[in-house]
Every structure is written in structure tokens, then in C-alpha cells.
Design a protein around this motif. Structure first.
Motif, PDB file in Angstrom:
ATOM      1  N   ASP A 269      23.182  -7.759  25.752  1.00 24.12           N
ATOM      2  CA  ASP A 269      22.082  -8.718  25.673  1.00 24.12           C
ATOM      3  C   ASP A 269      22.497 -10.147  26.052  1.00 24.12           C
ATOM      4  N   PRO A 270      23.071 -10.314  27.224  1.00 30.40           N
ATOM      5  CA  PRO A 270      23.507 -11.662  27.616  1.00 30.40           C
ATOM      6  C   PRO A 270      22.321 -12.579  27.900  1.00 30.40           C
ATOM      7  N   GLU A 271      22.585 -13.886  27.885  1.00 31.90           N
ATOM      8  CA  GLU A 271      21.502 -14.822  28.207  1.00 31.90           C
ATOM      9  C   GLU A 271      21.194 -14.777  29.697  1.00 31.90           C
ATOM     10  N   ILE A 272      22.253 -14.632  30.486  1.00 35.75           N
ATOM     11  CA  ILE A 272      22.057 -14.633  31.944  1.00 35.75           C
ATOM     12  C   ILE A 272      22.743 -13.433  32.578  1.00 35.75           C
ATOM     13  N   VAL A 273      21.948 -12.611  33.273  1.00 38.61           N
ATOM     14  CA  VAL A 273      22.514 -11.511  34.057  1.00 38.61           C
ATOM     15  C   VAL A 273      22.383 -11.872  35.531  1.00 38.61           C
ATOM     16  N   MET A 274      23.511 -11.882  36.221  1.00 34.68           N
ATOM     17  CA  MET A 274      23.469 -12.072  37.675  1.00 34.68           C
ATOM     18  C   MET A 274      23.673 -10.700  38.306  1.00 34.68           C
ATOM     19  N   LEU A 275      23.065 -10.496  39.477  1.00 34.98           N
ATOM     20  CA  LEU A 275      23.141  -9.172  40.105  1.00 34.98           C
ATOM     21  C   LEU A 275      23.365  -9.296  41.610  1.00 34.98           C
ATOM     22  N   GLY A 276      24.229  -8.417  42.120  1.00 36.05           N
ATOM     23  CA  GLY A 276      24.365  -8.240  43.568  1.00 36.05           C
ATOM     24  C   GLY A 276      24.210  -6.755  43.871  1.00 36.05           C
ATOM     25  N   VAL A 277      23.463  -6.414  44.921  1.00 34.95           N
ATOM     26  CA  VAL A 277      23.302  -5.009  45.333  1.00 34.95           C
ATOM     27  C   VAL A 277      23.498  -4.959  46.847  1.00 34.95           C
ATOM     28  N   CYS A 303      30.312 -18.703  30.217  1.00 32.55           N
ATOM     29  CA  CYS A 303      31.358 -17.681  30.028  1.00 32.55           C
ATOM     30  C   CYS A 303      30.761 -16.451  29.339  1.00 32.55           C
ATOM     31  N   PRO A 304      31.400 -15.282  29.521  1.00 31.45           N
ATOM     32  CA  PRO A 304      30.912 -14.091  28.831  1.00 31.45           C
ATOM     33  C   PRO A 304      31.131 -14.256  27.326  1.00 31.45           C
ATOM     34  N   PRO A 305      30.335 -13.709  26.458  1.00 28.69           N
ATOM     35  CA  PRO A 305      29.241 -12.759  26.719  1.00 28.69           C
ATOM     36  C   PRO A 305      27.892 -13.400  27.051  1.00 28.69           C
ATOM     37  N   GLU A 306      27.874 -14.768  27.130  1.00 28.81           N
ATOM     38  CA  GLU A 306      26.589 -15.429  27.410  1.00 28.81           C
ATOM     39  C   GLU A 306      26.108 -15.072  28.833  1.00 28.81           C
ATOM     40  N   VAL A 307      27.081 -14.868  29.743  1.00 26.68           N
ATOM     41  CA  VAL A 307      26.717 -14.543  31.118  1.00 26.68           C
ATOM     42  C   VAL A 307      27.457 -13.283  31.546  1.00 26.68           C
ATOM     43  N   THR A 308      26.839 -12.497  32.415  1.00 27.88           N
ATOM     44  CA  THR A 308      27.582 -11.406  33.047  1.00 27.88           C
ATOM     45  C   THR A 308      27.064 -11.210  34.467  1.00 27.88           C
ATOM     46  N   PHE A 309      27.883 -10.565  35.262  1.00 29.88           N
ATOM     47  CA  PHE A 309      27.546 -10.360  36.668  1.00 29.88           C
ATOM     48  C   PHE A 309      27.692  -8.869  36.971  1.00 29.88           C
ATOM     49  N   VAL A 310      26.614  -8.246  37.446  1.00 27.85           N
ATOM     50  CA  VAL A 310      26.656  -6.825  37.812  1.00 27.85           C
ATOM     51  C   VAL A 310      26.680  -6.740  39.340  1.00 27.85           C
ATOM     52  N   GLN A 311      27.689  -6.109  39.884  1.00 28.36           N
ATOM     53  CA  GLN A 311      27.741  -5.922  41.335  1.00 28.36           C
ATOM     54  C   GLN A 311      27.714  -4.436  41.659  1.00 28.36           C
ATOM     55  N   VAL A 312      26.610  -3.993  42.247  1.00 29.92           N
ATOM     56  CA  VAL A 312      26.554  -2.632  42.773  1.00 29.92           C
ATOM     57  C   VAL A 312      27.012  -2.704  44.229  1.00 29.92           C
ATOM     58  N   ALA A 313      28.105  -2.013  44.537  1.00 29.90           N
ATOM     59  CA  ALA A 313      28.640  -2.025  45.909  1.00 29.90           C
ATOM     60  C   ALA A 313      28.639  -0.580  46.387  1.00 29.90           C
ATOM     61  N   THR A 314      27.583  -0.213  47.097  1.00 32.21           N
ATOM     62  CA  THR A 314      27.429   1.178  47.530  1.00 32.21           C
ATOM     63  C   THR A 314      28.504   1.523  48.563  1.00 32.21           C
ATOM     64  N   PRO A 315      29.198   2.654  48.379  1.00 31.77           N
ATOM     65  CA  PRO A 315      30.238   3.040  49.335  1.00 31.77           C
ATOM     66  C   PRO A 315      29.687   3.092  50.759  1.00 31.77           C
TER      67      PRO A 315
END
Ligand code: GDG
Length: 478
Positions: A269-277, A303-315
Motif C-alpha cells: 500500500d505505498p503512497e506512490i506506485v510508478m510503473l513501466g511496461v 524512499c520505500p515503502p512510501e514509493v515503489t516502482f514496478v517495471q514489467v519488461a516483457t522478454p
């Protein structure tokens, strides 16, 4: 659908729109591939008796033609060698870098070029086999640039269009290609050439004039037949889009909404989720966005856990050297960032080198407070359009590189130059800090743009342009 021998509309693309799926009992069936192109073509084909020519996804002998997804599918065989030379080599290690600003050096091998020609001939023959007299042929992308002229030579009765999904390079870069004149000649076999941006179309017209001595005027290039007759080819922009209504509906489904909540909780439950796909491709600017994020962490901007970054990098293209190197670089960077800034149970980056069902992607988009689309060069970038489509809640913010085709339509986003790391960092912070009311206004405008310019409209525009291309060779002027 009854088997017919010829069709009024023929699509040619490197891949057929289906994948073979083998069940636990060893039996296999064809499943429609996910993706906008298939959806668009399906609706174009509906009630029209269309055929699709392309590779079925397995090296060696091609399966017999078959009906699926409302179309007649005509597989073209590719040997293991040709996959390495025509596809991984010439298409993805020669043309792809040249057409994307030479972010990595292009490799030139005469054997690759020979196989590219041979495979293009095979595609052209397959097209002619299934095309009815006077049929329309819609050829896709950089793998098949010789097909228009090859088809015209065999079947001058056909109406031929080609669409480029990737950028067309400036003449100074295109000039590096030892076979540039053959490519121009190949494309000029079409009646109509469609590009993502008007700059791409202009680059092509300029290349035809400056490198090949063709006469050009505005959006058109004039070609002269051996018998002296002239033919006019038009090159213009028709930006591709997505199935807005279909994706929006999926994003509103209770399952996807519930999954989005679940993902947010599992991220802590972070305050900010960043995403790359992205496909794991050097054009997508994944390294640049990781660098900007790492610097923001090191400067204590968050800084985490307030922020996290999800990167989906499709093969993607895993046997091509530049892609192997990129993977090592990205994974080393992710490891370093997590080692330095992660805490137990709260990594700074969630890195996923996997591909997911559409439903999961739609849920992820809804979780993303900041969507990072930072390519160094991209024909369009459908992810940007998919993100705004999924944000029916008007939440979230899109950080979008000015080097994507999408930016030319989605001006109401947080524009960035990914080469400018300092600027990218400021844009990421601005996306977070902007008043939610203003963010909602921007999101609403972007959504309106995509809803009014969806994939169906793209397909209709392409086919209209193809239909209005000059009817037949014009007599040579005195
Ligand atoms: C070329 C041009 C142009 C990605 N991972 C997953 C997944 N995807 C889907 C995305 C999007 C598509 O793949 C990628 O499209 P992009 O447009 O972002 O990029 P390219 O693959 O490079 O496509 C590009 C495009 O052609 C169309 O003309 O826009 O410029 O380079 O739809 O959502 N989909 C699913 N799981 C994943 O893991 N289901």
C-alpha cells in the motif's frame, strides 16, 4: 468459414495473428494473439472475406492454410536459418537500429540481406496466391519493405498499401543502409504508404528524392515505369491506436478492479506506485528511467515503502546481442537499486521479466500513480494510450517522452526528454506533486483523444487513403 481460393482483402505481416497452444494431452489448437492489430483487422475483415499471410511462429515447414478468428490464414514457412538472418539479423539488427536513431550500432551482412530478399519474395508469392482480381493488399512493417514492388510485378491489378509501425529515419541515417535504393524501390511498388507521424512520411519522401533521385511533390513521389508511364505514390501519416471501447470495458470489470486493489495491497500500500511496461528493448529508455529513479532515491526525494516502482519488461529478441547486453545492464541496475534502497519486504523496484494476460495489465495500469513511458525513439507506443484508457477514474499521471509518436497526440501529459536525466527527475516529481484537479483535467483530455481516434478509425483511414490513391498509371506528361 468456407475455404475460398482468393480474397478481396489480404493482410501481410511477419506474424500470423494466432499462436499454437499445446494442451497437457499433447493436442494443439490456435489461439488468437493478444494485441491491437489483430483486433483492428478482425473488425476490418468482418463480413469482408479476408486472408492474412504470415509466419505461424514455428521454424520449418508451414502448417496448411486454415480458417481462424474470422479470417483465412495462410502460413509462410521460415527455416531456423532464415529466422536468424531475415528476422533477428536484417530486420532486428540492421533495420531496427537504423530506424530508431542508431541507439545501438546497426550490423550489415550481405547474407542477411540476401535472405531478407528471399523471404520477401516468398511473402509476395503467398499474397498473390490468395488475392482475388483487383483485391486490396495491406502489407505491414519493416520486415516486408520489398513486398509492395514484388507484388506489383506479379499482379499489377492489385491495390497495394503498406504501413510502417516503427519510425522512418531521417535521410542521414537511412543513407547508411547499403541497400537503401532497393528498399525505396520496394516501397514505391505500393499505391499508398502509411506512417505513424507526418515526420516519418516526410523522411521517406526526402530519402526517395535525395538518395534515389525520384521526383517528389508534397506527400507524393512519382515513379516511372519502364514503358515511360508515370505512377504517383502517396506517403502520409495515419497514427495507429487501440481498441478503446474494448479495453475500457475490461478496465471497468469487477474482476480487474478487485485485482487492482489486491496488487496495491501486495505492494505494501505505498503512497506512490510508478510503473513501466515495455518489451525489454533498448529503444524504450528503461535504463534512463531507472537512472532518474535511482538519483531521486539517493537525493532523498522519496524512499520505500512510501514509493515503489514496478517495471514489467516483457522478454524480447533474446538471441540478439544488443538485447542480451541490455538485459544484463537493466538487471544489474535493478539489483543495485534494491540492494541500496530497498528494505525488508519493500523493494525499491519490482522487476518482472515476464509477460501477463491483458486483465493483469489493465489492473496494473489502475494501480500506477505515475506511468513512465520514456522511449528514446518509438513509432507510436501503445502502452501510453492503454494507460489513459484504463484510467476511467481520471487518476494517475502519464510521463511521456517527446520521442514517441504518442506524444504528438497526447500533449496533455507530462512531457519529458529521457536523455535529460535532470529534466526527467523534475518531470517525475511534477507528475506526483501536481494538484489532483489539474491531473484529472489532463487525463480527461488524453482519454478523449484516444476514444475519438481508436484503432477502428486508424484502419478506416488507412483503407480510405488506399482507396483514394491514384487509380491507374497516369500518362507521361509531354
Ligand atoms: C511496435 C512499435 C508501435 C507488453 N507487455 C505485455 C503486453 N504488452 C503489450 C502492450 C502493448 C504492446 O504489447 C506493445 O506495444 P508498443 O506500442 O508499446 O511497442 P512495440 O512492441 O515496440 O510495437 C510501436 C506498435 O508497434 C504499434 O504500431 O506503437 O512504436 O515499436 O499493447 O500492452 N501485453 C500483455 N502482456 C504483457 O506482458 N498482455
Amino acid at each position: 468459414m468456407p475455404r475460398q481460393h482468393t480474397y478481396d482483402l489480404v493482410i501481410a505481416a511477419n506474424r500470423l495473428p494466432v499462436d499454437r497452444v499445446v494442451g497437457p494431452d499433447g493436442s494443439s489448437e490456435w489461439h488468437r494473439s493478444p494485441g491491437g492489430l489483430v483486433t483492428a483487422m478482425e473488425s476490418v475483415m468482418r463480413g469482408r472475406e479476408g486472408a492474412w499471410v504470415g509466419w505461424a511462429g514455428e521454424a520449418g515447414e508451414a502448417p496448411a492454410p486454415f480458417a481462424e478468428a474470422g479470417m483465412w490464414l495462410h502460413p509462410v514457412p521460415l527455416s531456423e536459418d532464415e529466422l536468424q538472418t531475415y528476422y533477428e539479423g536484417f530486420s532486428n539488427d540492421t533495420l531496427w537500429p537504423i530506424y530508431h536513431d542508431v541507439i545501438v550500432p546497426a550490423h550489415f551482412h550481405r547474407e542477411w540481406w540476401q535472405d531478407y530478399q528471399r523471404v520477401n519474395e516468398r511473402f509476395a508469392e503467398a499474397v498473390c496466391e490468395v488475392a482475388a482480381p483487383g483485391a486490396r493488399v495491406w502489407i505491414h512493417d519493416y520486415q516486408l519493405q520489398l513486398v509492395p514492388a514484388l507484388v506489383r510485378r506479379l499482379r499489377p491489378d492489385l491495390r497495394i498499401g503498406w504501413f510502417n509501425h516503427i519510425p522512418f529515419p531521417p535521410v542521414e541515417l537511412f543513407a547508411q543502409l547499403p541497400w537503401r535504393s532497393q528498399i525505396i524501390e520496394g516501397l514505391l511498388g505500393a499505391d499508398y504508404l502509411g506512417f505513424q507521424r507526418s515526420a516519418d512520411a516526410a523522411n521517406f519522401v526526402r530519402a526517395a528524392r535525395q538518395l534515389d533521385g525520384r521526383s517528389t511533390r508534397g506527400e507524393t513521389v512519382t515513379t516511372t515505369h519502364p514503358d515511360g508511364r508515370e505512377r504517383v505514390v502517396r506517403a502520409s501519416s495515419v497514427p495507429i491506436s487501440i481498441d478503446y471501447a474494448g479495453l475500457e470495458q475490461l478496465a471497468r470489470s469487477p474482476e480487474v478492479l478487485a485485482r487492482a486493489e489486491q496488487i496495491r495491497t501486495s505492494l505494501g500500500d505505498p503512497e506512490i506506485v510508478m510503473l513501466g511496461v515495455d518489451r525489454l528493448d533498448y529503444t524504450k529508455g528503461i535504463r534512463h528511467r531507472l537512472k532518474a529513479y535511482e538519483e531521486l532515491l539517493s537525493e532523498g526525494a522519496f524512499c520505500p515503502p512510501e514509493v515503489t516502482f514496478v517495471q514489467v519488461a516483457t522478454p524480447s529478441r533474446e538471441r540478439v546481442e544488443a538485447y542480451k547486453r541490455l538485459r544484463t545492464e537493466v538487471e544489474t541496475t535493478v539489483g543495485r537499486i534494491n540492494g541500496t534502497y530497498g528494505t525488508l519486504g519493500s523493494p525499491a523496484v519490482h522487476y518482472l521479466h515476464q509477460s501477463y494476460p491483458r486483465e493483469e495489465m489493465a489492473a496494473l495500469f489502475q494501480v500506477a500513480d505515475v506511468m513512465l513511458v520514456t522511449p528514446l525513439r518509438d513509432g507510436m507506443n501503445l502502452v501510453a494510450k492503454e494507460y489513459v484508457t484504463c484510467r476511467h477514474d481520471l487518476g494517475g499521471a502519464l510521463v511521456l517522452s517527446e520521442f514517441t509518436g504518442a506524444w504528438h497526440e497526447l500533449h496533455q501529459s507530462f512531457v519529458c526528454n529521457p536523455h535529460d536525466i535532470e529534466g526527467l527527475k523534475q518531470t517525475m516529481l511534477r507528475a506526483i506533486e501536481t494538484d489532483p484537479k489539474d491531473r484529472r483535467r489532463l487525463m480527461r483530455a488524453s482519454r478523449r483523444r484516444v476514444s475519438e481516434h481508436d484503432v477502428q478509425r486508424w484502419a478506416d483511414r488507412f483503407l480510405d487513403n488506399l482507396a483514394s490513391a491514384p487509380e491507374r498509371p497516369t500518362p507521361k506528361r509531354a
